[in-house]
Design an enzyme around this catalytic site. Structure first.
Site, PDB file in Angstrom:
ATOM      1  N   LYS A 178      91.040  56.660  44.585  1.00 41.41           N
ATOM      2  CA  LYS A 178      90.685  54.839  43.494  1.00 41.41           C
ATOM      3  C   LYS A 178      90.748  54.446  41.996  1.00 41.41           C
ATOM      4  CE  LYS A 178      89.597  53.216  48.314  1.00 41.41           C
ATOM      5  NZ  LYS A 178      88.550  52.132  48.914  1.00 41.41           N
ATOM      6  N   GLY A 210      83.312  55.084  44.653  1.00 40.47           N
ATOM      7  CA  GLY A 210      84.665  53.671  44.792  1.00 40.47           C
ATOM      8  C   GLY A 210      84.454  52.606  45.139  1.00 40.47           C
TER       9      GLY A 210
HETATM   10  N1  LIG Z   1      85.648  49.475  55.896  1.00 33.94           N
HETATM   11  C1  LIG Z   1      86.661  49.843  54.889  1.00 33.94           C
HETATM   12  O1  LIG Z   1      87.516  48.750  55.222  1.00 33.94           O
HETATM   13  C2  LIG Z   1      85.971  50.851  53.864  1.00 33.94           C
HETATM   14  C3  LIG Z   1      87.836  50.986  53.083  1.00 33.94           C
HETATM   15  C4  LIG Z   1      87.131  51.287  52.009  1.00 33.94           C
HETATM   16  C5  LIG Z   1      86.393  53.238  52.038  1.00 33.94           C
HETATM   17  N2  LIG Z   1      85.940  53.253  53.107  1.00 33.94           N
HETATM   18  C6  LIG Z   1      84.765  54.223  53.481  1.00 33.94           C
HETATM   19  O2  LIG Z   1      83.898  53.609  52.396  1.00 33.94           O
HETATM   20  C7  LIG Z   1      82.732  55.638  52.241  1.00 33.94           C
HETATM   21  C8  LIG Z   1      82.918  56.144  50.598  1.00 33.94           C
HETATM   22  O3  LIG Z   1      84.513  55.793  50.212  1.00 33.94           O
HETATM   23  P1  LIG Z   1      84.862  55.885  48.638  1.00 33.94           P
HETATM   24  O4  LIG Z   1      86.088  55.901  47.936  1.00 33.94           O
HETATM   25  O5  LIG Z   1      83.140  55.191  47.892  1.00 33.94           O
HETATM   26  O6  LIG Z   1      84.459  57.992  48.521  1.00 33.94           O
HETATM   27  P2  LIG Z   1      83.873  58.287  47.453  1.00 33.94           P
HETATM   28  O7  LIG Z   1      84.540  57.835  46.080  1.00 33.94           O
HETATM   29  O8  LIG Z   1      84.507  59.320  47.624  1.00 33.94           O
HETATM   30  O9  LIG Z   1      82.492  58.200  46.893  1.00 33.94           O
HETATM   31  C9  LIG Z   1      81.876  58.519  48.376  1.00 33.94           C
HETATM   32  C10 LIG Z   1      80.173  58.662  47.691  1.00 33.94           C
HETATM   33  O10 LIG Z   1      79.735  59.472  48.672  1.00 33.94           O
HETATM   34  C11 LIG Z   1      78.578  60.350  48.556  1.00 33.94           C
HETATM   35  N3  LIG Z   1      78.955  61.370  49.627  1.00 33.94           N
HETATM   36  C12 LIG Z   1      79.368  61.981  50.299  1.00 33.94           C
HETATM   37  N4  LIG Z   1      78.716  62.801  51.222  1.00 33.94           N
HETATM   38  C13 LIG Z   1      77.577  62.675  51.040  1.00 33.94           C
HETATM   39  C14 LIG Z   1      76.608  63.460  51.532  1.00 33.94           C
HETATM   40  N5  LIG Z   1      77.035  64.361  53.141  1.00 33.94           N
HETATM   41  N6  LIG Z   1      75.175  63.294  51.934  1.00 33.94           N
HETATM   42  C15 LIG Z   1      75.221  62.154  51.138  1.00 33.94           C
HETATM   43  N7  LIG Z   1      76.094  60.891  50.541  1.00 33.94           N
HETATM   44  C16 LIG Z   1      77.137  61.836  50.167  1.00 33.94           C
HETATM   45  C17 LIG Z   1      79.035  60.776  47.188  1.00 33.94           C
HETATM   46  O11 LIG Z   1      77.890  61.155  46.684  1.00 33.94           O
HETATM   47  P3  LIG Z   1      78.355  61.880  45.846  1.00 33.94           P
HETATM   48  O12 LIG Z   1      78.128  61.336  44.136  1.00 33.94           O
HETATM   49  O13 LIG Z   1      76.762  62.727  45.468  1.00 33.94           O
HETATM   50  O14 LIG Z   1      78.889  62.698  45.670  1.00 33.94           O
HETATM   51  C18 LIG Z   1      79.569  59.368  46.890  1.00 33.94           C
HETATM   52  O15 LIG Z   1      78.808  58.257  46.167  1.00 33.94           O
HETATM   53  C19 LIG Z   1      84.290  56.233  53.266  1.00 33.94           C
HETATM   54  O16 LIG Z   1      83.022  56.660  53.809  1.00 33.94           O
HETATM   55  C20 LIG Z   1      85.779  55.191  53.737  1.00 33.94           C
HETATM   56  O17 LIG Z   1      86.270  55.553  54.626  1.00 33.94           O
HETATM   57  C21 LIG Z   1      85.717  51.940  54.174  1.00 33.94           C
END
Ligand SMILES: NC(=O)c1ccc[n+]([C@@H]2O[C@H](COP(=O)([O-])OP(=O)(O)OC[C@H]3O[C@@H](n4cnc5c(N)ncnc54)[C@H](OP(=O)(O)O)[C@@H]3O)[C@@H](O)[C@H]2O)c1
Length: 288
Positions: free
Chosen positions: A80, A144
């Site tokens: 993103k 993101g």
């Molecule tokens: N329902 C919906 O419509 C929707 C839409 C978009 C996204 N989502 C979901 O939202 C989630 C996050 O997406 P994103 O785009 O924000 O991803 P991202 O930008 O890759 O960020 C991931 C976040 O998760 C943290 N993280 C990952 N693994 C972890 C672990 N094992 N323990 C603790 N923290 C962890 C990361 O921490 P660090 O900074 O420490 O790495 C970071 O803060 C995903 O599960 C995605 O599927 C849902």
């Protein structure tokens, strides 16, 4: 880069809707299915192309679509922020988030927006009848999705928003980009051990099947736990933890996914979709 909002196209001109979907791994995603349900509800055919790409391939593959005006774009984890860099114009909320999940591709010009936050708030308020006003929020994750949600969360007038993340680097960027008094940050070791009104899991830990290092003391009998990830037939690992720790409710991200697609289709093509039948479709799947 300037603010832009609506598509000039009209509903009557659309018989098929062309969508390109980019991510690293798309097998867990229901986004294509949700768009199909939305389009079919309007008698529109969905032509979906999925691109599972490596980071170095993203730019060329996305820019290649500029010659295919009307093929709009969705972006998921972890692209993103990279996609944001490829937009010619941005909505104000996408600019503030520093990330886009949807791009309107119109005559070779990319208009980027972020529908995650609005989708999340619609699901919380309209579908689940919950309010953040004057509430204490703990948000887990600083990627993101959190960036897309944050201004929308602030607009709901909570009492406080504590953002907890594993790595300090992302927290520092949040502090720099969102300098608001009601926001504070911490790591998992420093979470105050007292109940919050809402705990929002915006990490990708659940889709990796990982537990977060949380103490049940942060959950009280009135705590609602909201999860960005989703599963149809069972609870996510975070939801299971929330219920086992005594949460009042735990909602997964399926409603958010549906609502952000509704917001996106309006942005792409002025389509006005009713989310209720789509949410009911998934409710029926859950109970089967
Ligand atoms: N329902 C919906 O419509 C929707 C839409 C978009 C996204 N989502 C979901 O939202 C989630 C996050 O997406 P994103 O785009 O924000 O991803 P991202 O930008 O890759 O960020 C991931 C976040 O998760 C943290 N993280 C990952 N693994 C972890 C672990 N094992 N323990 C603790 N923290 C962890 C990361 O921490 P660090 O900074 O420490 O790495 C970071 O803060 C995903 O599960 C995605 O599927 C849902």
């Amino acid at each position: 880069m300037v603010y832009t909002q609506k598509s000039p196209s009209t509903v009557s001109s659309i018989q098929e809707f062309k969508l390109a979907y980019f991510g690293r791994v798309l097998s867990h995603s229901r986004l294509g299915e949700v768009y199909k349900l939305c389009c079919h509800s309007q008698g529109i055919d969905l032509k979906l192309r999925q691109f599972e790409v490596e980071p170095k391939e993203l730019k060329a593959k996305m820019l290649n679509l500029k010659s295919q005006s009307g093929t709009h774009i969705c972006i998921t984890v972890p692209y993103k922020v990279q996609a944001f860099e490829l937009c010619d114009f941005l909505t104000e909320r996408a600019r503030q988030a520093g990330s886009v999940n949807i791009i309107r591709n119109q005559q070779g010009v990319f208009y980027g927006d972020n529908s995650d936050g609005e989708g999340f708030i619609r699901d919380v308020k309209s579908n689940n009848r919950l309010s953040f006003r004057n509430k204490k929020l703990l948000v887990l994750g600083a990627g993101g999705v959190l960036r897309g949600m944050l201004m929308e969360l602030i607009d709901q007038c909570p009492k406080s928003i504590l953002i907890c993340n594993r790595s300090q680097e992302r927290l520092q960027k949040i502090k720099r980009d969102f300098p608001f008094d009601l926001i504070s940050t911490c790591t998992y070791k420093n979470i105050p051990q007292e109940p919050f009104d809402f705990i929002i899991n915006a990490t990708s830990a659940s889709i990796q099947g990982h537990h977060l290092p949380l103490n049940p003391a942060i959950i009280g009998p009135e705590t609602h736990c909201l999860e960005s990830a989703y599963k149809i037939a069972e609870h996510t690992i975070f939801q299971k933890w929330a219920f086992a720790s005594g949460a009042k409710s735990s909602i997964n991200g399926l409603g958010m996914l549906v609502e952000q697609a509704v917001v996106a289709l309006d942005f792409f093509s002025n389509l006005s979709i009713n989310s209720s039948p789509i949410l009911k479709h998934y409710e029926r799947q859950k109970s089967n």
